[in-house]
Design a protein around this motif. Sequence first.
Motif, PDB file in Angstrom:
ATOM      1  N   ARG A   1      27.483  46.664  44.578  1.00 40.37           N
ATOM      2  CA  ARG A   1      27.373  48.122  44.703  1.00 40.37           C
ATOM      3  C   ARG A   1      25.933  48.515  45.031  1.00 40.37           C
ATOM      4  O   ARG A   1      25.684  49.364  45.892  1.00 40.37           O
ATOM      5  CB  ARG A   1      27.797  48.797  43.398  1.00 40.37           C
ATOM      6  CG  ARG A   1      29.248  48.637  43.018  1.00 40.37           C
ATOM      7  CD  ARG A   1      30.119  49.606  43.748  1.00 40.37           C
ATOM      8  NE  ARG A   1      31.503  49.524  43.293  1.00 40.37           N
ATOM      9  CZ  ARG A   1      32.522  50.097  43.909  1.00 40.37           C
ATOM     10  NH1 ARG A   1      32.308  50.805  45.008  1.00 40.37           N
ATOM     11  NH2 ARG A   1      33.748  49.972  43.454  1.00 40.37           N
ATOM     12  N   ALA A   2      24.979  47.906  44.316  1.00 43.89           N
ATOM     13  CA  ALA A   2      23.571  48.223  44.540  1.00 43.89           C
ATOM     14  C   ALA A   2      23.132  47.855  45.955  1.00 43.89           C
ATOM     15  O   ALA A   2      22.420  48.615  46.618  1.00 43.89           O
ATOM     16  CB  ALA A   2      22.708  47.501  43.508  1.00 43.89           C
ATOM     17  N   LEU A   3      23.565  46.701  46.441  1.00 40.55           N
ATOM     18  CA  LEU A   3      23.202  46.270  47.788  1.00 40.55           C
ATOM     19  C   LEU A   3      23.840  47.162  48.850  1.00 40.55           C
ATOM     20  O   LEU A   3      23.285  47.332  49.946  1.00 40.55           O
ATOM     21  CB  LEU A   3      23.598  44.809  48.008  1.00 40.55           C
ATOM     22  CG  LEU A   3      22.784  43.783  47.209  1.00 40.55           C
ATOM     23  CD1 LEU A   3      23.352  42.386  47.402  1.00 40.55           C
ATOM     24  CD2 LEU A   3      21.317  43.818  47.616  1.00 40.55           C
ATOM     25  N   GLY A   4      24.988  47.752  48.523  1.00 40.33           N
ATOM     26  CA  GLY A   4      25.596  48.700  49.450  1.00 40.33           C
ATOM     27  C   GLY A   4      24.665  49.863  49.726  1.00 40.33           C
ATOM     28  O   GLY A   4      24.531  50.319  50.870  1.00 40.33           O
ATOM     29  N   GLY A   5      23.986  50.374  48.690  1.00 42.79           N
ATOM     30  CA  GLY A   5      23.006  51.438  48.880  1.00 42.79           C
ATOM     31  C   GLY A   5      21.802  50.980  49.665  1.00 42.79           C
ATOM     32  O   GLY A   5      21.284  51.703  50.521  1.00 42.79           O
ATOM     33  N   VAL A   6      21.343  49.756  49.398  1.00 42.35           N
ATOM     34  CA  VAL A   6      20.198  49.202  50.120  1.00 42.35           C
ATOM     35  C   VAL A   6      20.473  49.182  51.620  1.00 42.35           C
ATOM     36  O   VAL A   6      19.637  49.598  52.436  1.00 42.35           O
ATOM     37  CB  VAL A   6      19.878  47.777  49.620  1.00 42.35           C
ATOM     38  CG1 VAL A   6      18.874  47.091  50.541  1.00 42.35           C
ATOM     39  CG2 VAL A   6      19.348  47.810  48.193  1.00 42.35           C
ATOM     40  N   PHE A   7      21.658  48.723  52.011  1.00 42.19           N
ATOM     41  CA  PHE A   7      21.976  48.585  53.429  1.00 42.19           C
ATOM     42  C   PHE A   7      22.449  49.885  54.070  1.00 42.19           C
ATOM     43  O   PHE A   7      22.757  49.907  55.259  1.00 42.19           O
ATOM     44  CB  PHE A   7      22.993  47.462  53.634  1.00 42.19           C
ATOM     45  CG  PHE A   7      22.382  46.091  53.522  1.00 42.19           C
ATOM     46  CD1 PHE A   7      21.616  45.577  54.546  1.00 42.19           C
ATOM     47  CD2 PHE A   7      22.526  45.341  52.361  1.00 42.19           C
ATOM     48  CE1 PHE A   7      21.019  44.330  54.437  1.00 42.19           C
ATOM     49  CE2 PHE A   7      21.941  44.092  52.242  1.00 42.19           C
ATOM     50  CZ  PHE A   7      21.183  43.586  53.286  1.00 42.19           C
ATOM     51  N   GLN A   8      22.481  50.965  53.290  1.00 41.08           N
ATOM     52  CA  GLN A   8      22.703  52.288  53.878  1.00 41.08           C
ATOM     53  C   GLN A   8      21.403  52.900  54.383  1.00 41.08           C
ATOM     54  O   GLN A   8      21.428  53.886  55.116  1.00 41.08           O
ATOM     55  CB  GLN A   8      23.315  53.235  52.849  1.00 41.08           C
ATOM     56  CG  GLN A   8      24.787  53.013  52.559  1.00 41.08           C
ATOM     57  CD  GLN A   8      25.296  53.952  51.485  1.00 41.08           C
ATOM     58  OE1 GLN A   8      24.615  54.886  51.076  1.00 41.08           O
ATOM     59  NE2 GLN A   8      26.491  53.700  51.001  1.00 41.08           N
ATOM     60  N   SER A   9      20.263  52.358  53.985  1.00 46.57           N
ATOM     61  CA  SER A   9      18.976  52.934  54.381  1.00 46.57           C
ATOM     62  C   SER A   9      18.776  52.793  55.892  1.00 46.57           C
ATOM     63  O   SER A   9      19.324  51.895  56.532  1.00 46.57           O
ATOM     64  CB  SER A   9      17.827  52.264  53.626  1.00 46.57           C
ATOM     65  OG  SER A   9      17.786  50.884  53.902  1.00 46.57           O
ATOM     66  N   VAL A  10      18.004  53.710  56.441  1.00 51.88           N
ATOM     67  CA  VAL A  10      17.845  53.780  57.893  1.00 51.88           C
ATOM     68  C   VAL A  10      16.997  52.644  58.427  1.00 51.88           C
ATOM     69  O   VAL A  10      17.334  52.006  59.429  1.00 51.88           O
ATOM     70  CB  VAL A  10      17.211  55.136  58.283  1.00 51.88           C
ATOM     71  CG1 VAL A  10      16.841  55.148  59.762  1.00 51.88           C
ATOM     72  CG2 VAL A  10      18.168  56.268  57.967  1.00 51.88           C
ATOM     73  N   GLU A  11      15.881  52.370  57.776  1.00 55.90           N
ATOM     74  CA  GLU A  11      14.933  51.401  58.314  1.00 55.90           C
ATOM     75  C   GLU A  11      15.356  49.968  58.007  1.00 55.90           C
ATOM     76  O   GLU A  11      15.804  49.667  56.908  1.00 55.90           O
ATOM     77  CB  GLU A  11      13.541  51.650  57.738  1.00 55.90           C
ATOM     78  CG  GLU A  11      12.958  52.996  58.117  1.00 55.90           C
ATOM     79  CD  GLU A  11      11.482  53.077  57.802  1.00 55.90           C
ATOM     80  OE1 GLU A  11      10.745  52.162  58.217  1.00 55.90           O
ATOM     81  OE2 GLU A  11      11.073  54.040  57.153  1.00 55.90           O
ATOM     82  N   PRO A  12      15.200  49.067  58.975  1.00 55.76           N
ATOM     83  CA  PRO A  12      15.491  47.659  58.704  1.00 55.76           C
ATOM     84  C   PRO A  12      14.518  47.102  57.676  1.00 55.76           C
ATOM     85  O   PRO A  12      13.360  47.515  57.622  1.00 55.76           O
ATOM     86  CB  PRO A  12      15.317  46.984  60.066  1.00 55.76           C
ATOM     87  CG  PRO A  12      14.409  47.898  60.824  1.00 55.76           C
ATOM     88  CD  PRO A  12      14.719  49.288  60.346  1.00 55.76           C
ATOM     89  N   ALA A  13      14.978  46.177  56.872  1.00 58.61           N
ATOM     90  CA  ALA A  13      14.141  45.645  55.794  1.00 58.61           C
ATOM     91  C   ALA A  13      14.503  44.198  55.505  1.00 58.61           C
ATOM     92  O   ALA A  13      15.625  43.757  55.772  1.00 58.61           O
ATOM     93  CB  ALA A  13      14.320  46.485  54.523  1.00 58.61           C
ATOM     94  N   GLN A  14      13.535  43.468  54.958  1.00 61.28           N
ATOM     95  CA  GLN A  14      13.826  42.167  54.381  1.00 61.28           C
ATOM     96  C   GLN A  14      14.205  42.400  52.926  1.00 61.28           C
ATOM     97  O   GLN A  14      13.468  43.036  52.175  1.00 61.28           O
ATOM     98  CB  GLN A  14      12.622  41.229  54.447  1.00 61.28           C
ATOM     99  CG  GLN A  14      12.912  39.865  53.829  1.00 61.28           C
ATOM    100  CD  GLN A  14      11.680  38.983  53.702  1.00 61.28           C
ATOM    101  OE1 GLN A  14      10.603  39.330  54.191  1.00 61.28           O
ATOM    102  NE2 GLN A  14      11.821  37.852  53.030  1.00 61.28           N
ATOM    103  N   VAL A  15      15.357  41.887  52.529  1.00 58.85           N
ATOM    104  CA  VAL A  15      15.865  42.107  51.179  1.00 58.85           C
ATOM    105  C   VAL A  15      15.839  40.783  50.421  1.00 58.85           C
ATOM    106  O   VAL A  15      16.329  39.761  50.918  1.00 58.85           O
ATOM    107  CB  VAL A  15      17.303  42.669  51.204  1.00 58.85           C
ATOM    108  CG1 VAL A  15      17.805  42.920  49.780  1.00 58.85           C
ATOM    109  CG2 VAL A  15      17.353  43.959  52.027  1.00 58.85           C
ATOM    110  N   VAL A  16      15.272  40.814  49.212  1.00 55.05           N
ATOM    111  CA  VAL A  16      15.246  39.634  48.345  1.00 55.05           C
ATOM    112  C   VAL A  16      15.932  40.006  47.033  1.00 55.05           C
ATOM    113  O   VAL A  16      15.527  40.946  46.355  1.00 55.05           O
ATOM    114  CB  VAL A  16      13.813  39.153  48.068  1.00 55.05           C
ATOM    115  CG1 VAL A  16      13.828  37.974  47.095  1.00 55.05           C
ATOM    116  CG2 VAL A  16      13.124  38.761  49.363  1.00 55.05           C
ATOM    117  N   VAL A  17      16.987  39.274  46.697  1.00 48.46           N
ATOM    118  CA  VAL A  17      17.684  39.468  45.428  1.00 48.46           C
ATOM    119  C   VAL A  17      17.145  38.451  44.431  1.00 48.46           C
ATOM    120  O   VAL A  17      17.045  37.254  44.739  1.00 48.46           O
ATOM    121  CB  VAL A  17      19.209  39.281  45.594  1.00 48.46           C
ATOM    122  CG1 VAL A  17      19.914  39.391  44.242  1.00 48.46           C
ATOM    123  CG2 VAL A  17      19.762  40.305  46.569  1.00 48.46           C
ATOM    124  N   VAL A  18      16.782  38.924  43.248  1.00 47.11           N
ATOM    125  CA  VAL A  18      16.304  38.028  42.191  1.00 47.11           C
ATOM    126  C   VAL A  18      17.418  37.899  41.161  1.00 47.11           C
ATOM    127  O   VAL A  18      17.799  38.867  40.514  1.00 47.11           O
ATOM    128  CB  VAL A  18      15.032  38.581  41.526  1.00 47.11           C
ATOM    129  CG1 VAL A  18      14.496  37.567  40.520  1.00 47.11           C
ATOM    130  CG2 VAL A  18      13.979  38.910  42.575  1.00 47.11           C
TER     131      VAL A  18
END
Length: 382
Positions: free
Chosen positions: A34-51
């Motif tokens: 669910r949390a990552l769903g919000g992350v990938f709704q953001s407009v700007e491309p990003a490098q995502v690291v899950v801990v």
Amino acid sequence: MIGIVVVAAGSGTRLGVSGPKAFVELKGITILERALGGVFQSVEPAQVVVVAPRSHLVVAQAIARRAAGAASGAISVVVGAEHRQASVAAGLAALGDDVDIVLVHDAARALTPGEAFDRVARAVRASNNGVVPSLPVSDTIKRVDGPIVLDTVDRSELVHVQTPQGFPRALLAAAYASATVEYTDDSALYSAAGHQVETVEGVAQAFKITTPWDLQRAGHMLGVSTAIRTGVGMDVHAYDPAQPLWLGGLYWPDEVGLAGHSDGDALCHAICDALLSAAGLGDIGGRFGTSDPRFAGAHGDVFITETVALVAGAGFAIGNVSVQLVAKHPRLGSRRTELEHHLTALVGAPVSVAATTTDGLGFTGRSEGVAVIATALVHSDR
């Protein structure tokens, strides 16, 4: 480039579960996803690291790939530590050299929408300060000594702080390297290193899932707010005799074209805005801005295809779209059926098209351009 560290290594003790709470299901989907769903709704491309905890590393990797979809190359999973501060440090160490802004987010704030990430990132870029989203305190606050009330605290100076919290990458990394004590959040650590932190407006749905009551509240919010949603979109373009006319993804020979950064297809653009609005994903200007050279001269089909993918990635299925063209020309006439079939194939759901005039009133009545209004219905497919 932006880097987003999503901390998912915390225990589920207060939630009443034996394992890490990020892997507890919320309406059939883990809190982490669910949390990552919000992350990938953001407009700007990003490098995502899950801990993630070592015990759930493989599970976290599978969740990350599923949540990222086509952007799976932009996400990775690293092993966290016993304490949050060391977990964030592990995430920071995994970011690429081209990352200059870092957002740190708690997976437990599972319903945080993409707009919150965009707001924080923009504020960091504009100010070069640390940035935290916050909400005003609505309750009266008392200072106590045991059961005895000592005085009332002025709540106008207090806020609730949320995540994601954003920082210039170099300054945050240096603050972490010099930290000698544990802090409750990243902004406290950053402030202790002598750097300034400012606030931006937070969002109510970004509350932290800590207790069983929080989990139930989140479930109710999902059940009420995302079952069926509607959106409205509108677009306006002036006529340009020097351009060919593309409307609804179709070429219209012998008609005056429309001015625009792309092909000026107001009908397709209004559909995109309606779909993005219904899914809570912003608008076409935010997603496909005129400053992006990739979309210079692009046809409406391109925008609709990209928008449909974004809506699906946010967990929504499209029910239908209704569009109305307001213009003196072109006249839809015999092409209405062709237009509806083409748009229905692009959207993957029924699209109906209508047209009207304004009886000579306004810019459309003066034959200066066209206006298009679209409505869309989407529903949660999760």
